[in-house]
Design a protein around this motif. Structure first.
Motif, PDB file in Angstrom:
ATOM      1  N   ARG A 256       0.833  -1.202   0.000  1.00 65.08           N
ATOM      2  CA  ARG A 256       0.000   0.000   0.000  1.00 65.08           C
ATOM      3  C   ARG A 256       0.873   1.260   0.000  1.00 65.08           C
ATOM      4  O   ARG A 256       0.614   2.204  -0.732  1.00 65.08           O
ATOM      5  CB  ARG A 256      -0.944  -0.003   1.190  1.00 65.08           C
ATOM      6  N   ARG A 257       1.927   1.258   0.810  1.00 65.56           N
ATOM      7  CA  ARG A 257       2.821   2.410   0.879  1.00 65.56           C
ATOM      8  C   ARG A 257       3.514   2.637  -0.463  1.00 65.56           C
ATOM      9  O   ARG A 257       3.580   3.761  -0.964  1.00 65.56           O
ATOM     10  CB  ARG A 257       3.855   2.222   1.991  1.00 65.56           C
ATOM     11  N   MET A 258       4.031   1.553  -1.058  1.00 67.25           N
ATOM     12  CA  MET A 258       4.729   1.678  -2.343  1.00 67.25           C
ATOM     13  C   MET A 258       3.810   2.244  -3.419  1.00 67.25           C
ATOM     14  O   MET A 258       4.207   3.122  -4.195  1.00 67.25           O
ATOM     15  CB  MET A 258       5.278   0.312  -2.779  1.00 67.25           C
ATOM     16  N   PHE A 259       2.585   1.740  -3.472  1.00 70.37           N
ATOM     17  CA  PHE A 259       1.643   2.218  -4.482  1.00 70.37           C
ATOM     18  C   PHE A 259       1.280   3.669  -4.212  1.00 70.37           C
ATOM     19  O   PHE A 259       1.213   4.488  -5.146  1.00 70.37           O
ATOM     20  CB  PHE A 259       0.391   1.338  -4.488  1.00 70.37           C
ATOM     21  N   GLN A 260       1.071   3.995  -2.953  1.00 74.26           N
ATOM     22  CA  GLN A 260       0.704   5.367  -2.620  1.00 74.26           C
ATOM     23  C   GLN A 260       1.840   6.336  -2.944  1.00 74.26           C
ATOM     24  O   GLN A 260       1.597   7.430  -3.454  1.00 74.26           O
ATOM     25  CB  GLN A 260       0.315   5.473  -1.144  1.00 74.26           C
ATOM     26  N   GLU A 261       3.079   5.928  -2.682  1.00 73.53           N
ATOM     27  CA  GLU A 261       4.219   6.775  -3.034  1.00 73.53           C
ATOM     28  C   GLU A 261       4.314   6.980  -4.552  1.00 73.53           C
ATOM     29  O   GLU A 261       4.684   8.058  -5.012  1.00 73.53           O
ATOM     30  CB  GLU A 261       5.516   6.169  -2.504  1.00 73.53           C
TER      31      GLU A 261
ATOM     32  N   ALA B 236      -4.679   0.758 -12.470  1.00 72.07           N
ATOM     33  CA  ALA B 236      -3.323   1.074 -12.021  1.00 72.07           C
ATOM     34  C   ALA B 236      -2.919   0.193 -10.840  1.00 72.07           C
ATOM     35  O   ALA B 236      -1.794  -0.324 -10.791  1.00 72.07           O
ATOM     36  CB  ALA B 236      -3.223   2.549 -11.643  1.00 72.07           C
ATOM     37  N   TRP B 237      -3.813   0.004  -9.893  1.00 71.33           N
ATOM     38  CA  TRP B 237      -3.523  -0.819  -8.718  1.00 71.33           C
ATOM     39  C   TRP B 237      -3.265  -2.272  -9.117  1.00 71.33           C
ATOM     40  O   TRP B 237      -2.293  -2.885  -8.684  1.00 71.33           O
ATOM     41  CB  TRP B 237      -4.663  -0.708  -7.716  1.00 71.33           C
ATOM     42  N   ASN B 238      -4.102  -2.810  -9.954  1.00 69.52           N
ATOM     43  CA  ASN B 238      -3.908  -4.203 -10.372  1.00 69.52           C
ATOM     44  C   ASN B 238      -2.674  -4.360 -11.256  1.00 69.52           C
ATOM     45  O   ASN B 238      -1.975  -5.371 -11.176  1.00 69.52           O
ATOM     46  CB  ASN B 238      -5.165  -4.741 -11.039  1.00 69.52           C
ATOM     47  N   GLY B 239      -2.378  -3.349 -12.072  1.00 65.98           N
ATOM     48  CA  GLY B 239      -1.147  -3.379 -12.851  1.00 65.98           C
ATOM     49  C   GLY B 239       0.090  -3.336 -11.969  1.00 65.98           C
ATOM     50  O   GLY B 239       1.081  -4.024 -12.234  1.00 65.98           O
ATOM     51  N   PHE B 240       0.018  -2.558 -10.908  1.00 70.46           N
ATOM     52  CA  PHE B 240       1.115  -2.492  -9.936  1.00 70.46           C
ATOM     53  C   PHE B 240       1.353  -3.868  -9.313  1.00 70.46           C
ATOM     54  O   PHE B 240       2.486  -4.338  -9.224  1.00 70.46           O
ATOM     55  CB  PHE B 240       0.762  -1.472  -8.841  1.00 70.46           C
ATOM     56  N   LYS B 241       0.276  -4.545  -8.917  1.00 73.09           N
ATOM     57  CA  LYS B 241       0.423  -5.872  -8.301  1.00 73.09           C
ATOM     58  C   LYS B 241       0.954  -6.893  -9.300  1.00 73.09           C
ATOM     59  O   LYS B 241       1.822  -7.704  -8.967  1.00 73.09           O
ATOM     60  CB  LYS B 241      -0.909  -6.325  -7.700  1.00 73.09           C
ATOM     61  N   GLU B 242       0.477  -6.845 -10.533  1.00 76.21           N
ATOM     62  CA  GLU B 242       0.989  -7.764 -11.549  1.00 76.21           C
ATOM     63  C   GLU B 242       2.477  -7.527 -11.784  1.00 76.21           C
ATOM     64  O   GLU B 242       3.251  -8.480 -11.920  1.00 76.21           O
ATOM     65  CB  GLU B 242       0.218  -7.613 -12.855  1.00 76.21           C
ATOM     66  N   TYR B 243       2.883  -6.281 -11.798  1.00 77.86           N
ATOM     67  CA  TYR B 243       4.299  -5.957 -11.976  1.00 77.86           C
ATOM     68  C   TYR B 243       5.132  -6.544 -10.834  1.00 77.86           C
ATOM     69  O   TYR B 243       6.229  -7.057 -11.067  1.00 77.86           O
ATOM     70  CB  TYR B 243       4.488  -4.448 -12.062  1.00 77.86           C
ATOM     71  N   GLN B 244       4.634  -6.470  -9.616  1.00 78.60           N
ATOM     72  CA  GLN B 244       5.377  -7.009  -8.473  1.00 78.60           C
ATOM     73  C   GLN B 244       5.569  -8.521  -8.615  1.00 78.60           C
ATOM     74  O   GLN B 244       6.669  -9.043  -8.378  1.00 78.60           O
ATOM     75  CB  GLN B 244       4.662  -6.696  -7.150  1.00 78.60           C
ATOM     76  N   VAL B 245       4.528  -9.235  -9.004  1.00 75.87           N
ATOM     77  CA  VAL B 245       4.623 -10.687  -9.170  1.00 75.87           C
ATOM     78  C   VAL B 245       5.577 -11.025 -10.322  1.00 75.87           C
ATOM     79  O   VAL B 245       6.448 -11.887 -10.196  1.00 75.87           O
ATOM     80  CB  VAL B 245       3.232 -11.316  -9.399  1.00 75.87           C
ATOM     81  N   THR B 246       5.419 -10.326 -11.436  1.00 75.31           N
ATOM     82  CA  THR B 246       6.276 -10.582 -12.595  1.00 75.31           C
ATOM     83  C   THR B 246       7.740 -10.276 -12.276  1.00 75.31           C
ATOM     84  O   THR B 246       8.636 -11.031 -12.682  1.00 75.31           O
ATOM     85  CB  THR B 246       5.789  -9.765 -13.802  1.00 75.31           C
ATOM     86  N   SER B 247       7.993  -9.228 -11.545  1.00 76.41           N
ATOM     87  CA  SER B 247       9.374  -8.900 -11.162  1.00 76.41           C
ATOM     88  C   SER B 247       9.980 -10.018 -10.330  1.00 76.41           C
ATOM     89  O   SER B 247      11.159 -10.354 -10.499  1.00 76.41           O
ATOM     90  CB  SER B 247       9.408  -7.595 -10.368  1.00 76.41           C
ATOM     91  N   PHE B 248       9.173 -10.601  -9.446  1.00 76.07           N
ATOM     92  CA  PHE B 248       9.651 -11.724  -8.643  1.00 76.07           C
ATOM     93  C   PHE B 248      10.026 -12.909  -9.535  1.00 76.07           C
ATOM     94  O   PHE B 248      11.067 -13.535  -9.359  1.00 76.07           O
ATOM     95  CB  PHE B 248       8.603 -12.145  -7.613  1.00 76.07           C
ATOM     96  N   VAL B 249       9.173 -13.197 -10.506  1.00 74.45           N
ATOM     97  CA  VAL B 249       9.450 -14.307 -11.422  1.00 74.45           C
ATOM     98  C   VAL B 249      10.750 -14.050 -12.183  1.00 74.45           C
ATOM     99  O   VAL B 249      11.584 -14.950 -12.325  1.00 74.45           O
ATOM    100  CB  VAL B 249       8.262 -14.536 -12.389  1.00 74.45           C
ATOM    101  N   GLN B 250      10.938 -12.832 -12.661  1.00 72.24           N
ATOM    102  CA  GLN B 250      12.170 -12.491 -13.379  1.00 72.24           C
ATOM    103  C   GLN B 250      13.396 -12.653 -12.475  1.00 72.24           C
ATOM    104  O   GLN B 250      14.422 -13.191 -12.905  1.00 72.24           O
ATOM    105  CB  GLN B 250      12.115 -11.054 -13.881  1.00 72.24           C
ATOM    106  N   GLU B 251      13.309 -12.194 -11.249  1.00 72.37           N
ATOM    107  CA  GLU B 251      14.432 -12.308 -10.318  1.00 72.37           C
ATOM    108  C   GLU B 251      14.729 -13.769  -9.998  1.00 72.37           C
ATOM    109  O   GLU B 251      15.901 -14.173  -9.935  1.00 72.37           O
ATOM    110  CB  GLU B 251      14.149 -11.531  -9.042  1.00 72.37           C
TER     111      GLU B 251
END
Length: 116
Positions: free
Chosen positions: A20-25, A44-59
């Motif tokens: 929540r903090r990251m999205f709000q910032e 935007a909120w759901n895109g933010f969450k999808e990006y977080q999951v995808t970034s984890f997969v990439q890492e």
């Protein structure tokens, strides 16, 4: 996240204080105050969450590749996924893209049921 909120039914993922903090910032919006009746903010909120999951997969894939180069060429990476559109829309698993990008070697669809 309170189950009586309308968005709880659509998705229960991602309402940690950190997310929540990251999205709000990033956007100036608290995701707990938005919902599907605000399409641009909700998208935007759901895109933010999808990006977080995808970034984890990439890492994770980068770690697997490093292990492969260090003498474990047999390693494979997979994910247990929610099949169909539901996986992307409510669980933020864009597994089709993950497969196209080569970040996963295979997926295992989850077949869950609420019946006994």
């Amino acid at each position: 996240f309170p189950p009586d909120r309308y968005s709880y039914v659509l998705t229960t993922w991602g309402y940690s204080p950190t997310a929540r903090r990251m999205f709000q910032e990033a956007t100036g919006m608290d995701p707990a105050s938005i919902g599907p009746d605000q399409p641009e903010a909700w998208y935007a909120w759901n895109g933010f969450k999808e990006y977080q999951v995808t970034s984890f997969v990439q890492e994770a894939r980068a770690l697997v590749e490093a292990k492969k180069k260090a003498g474990r060429p047999d390693l494979r990476m997979s994910a247990a996924i929610f099949p169909g559109v539901k996986g992307q829309l409510t669980k933020h698993q864009n597994w089709g893209n993950w497969m196209r990008e080569g970040w996963l070697d295979f997926v295992t669809p989850m077949n869950l049921t609420g019946s006994v």
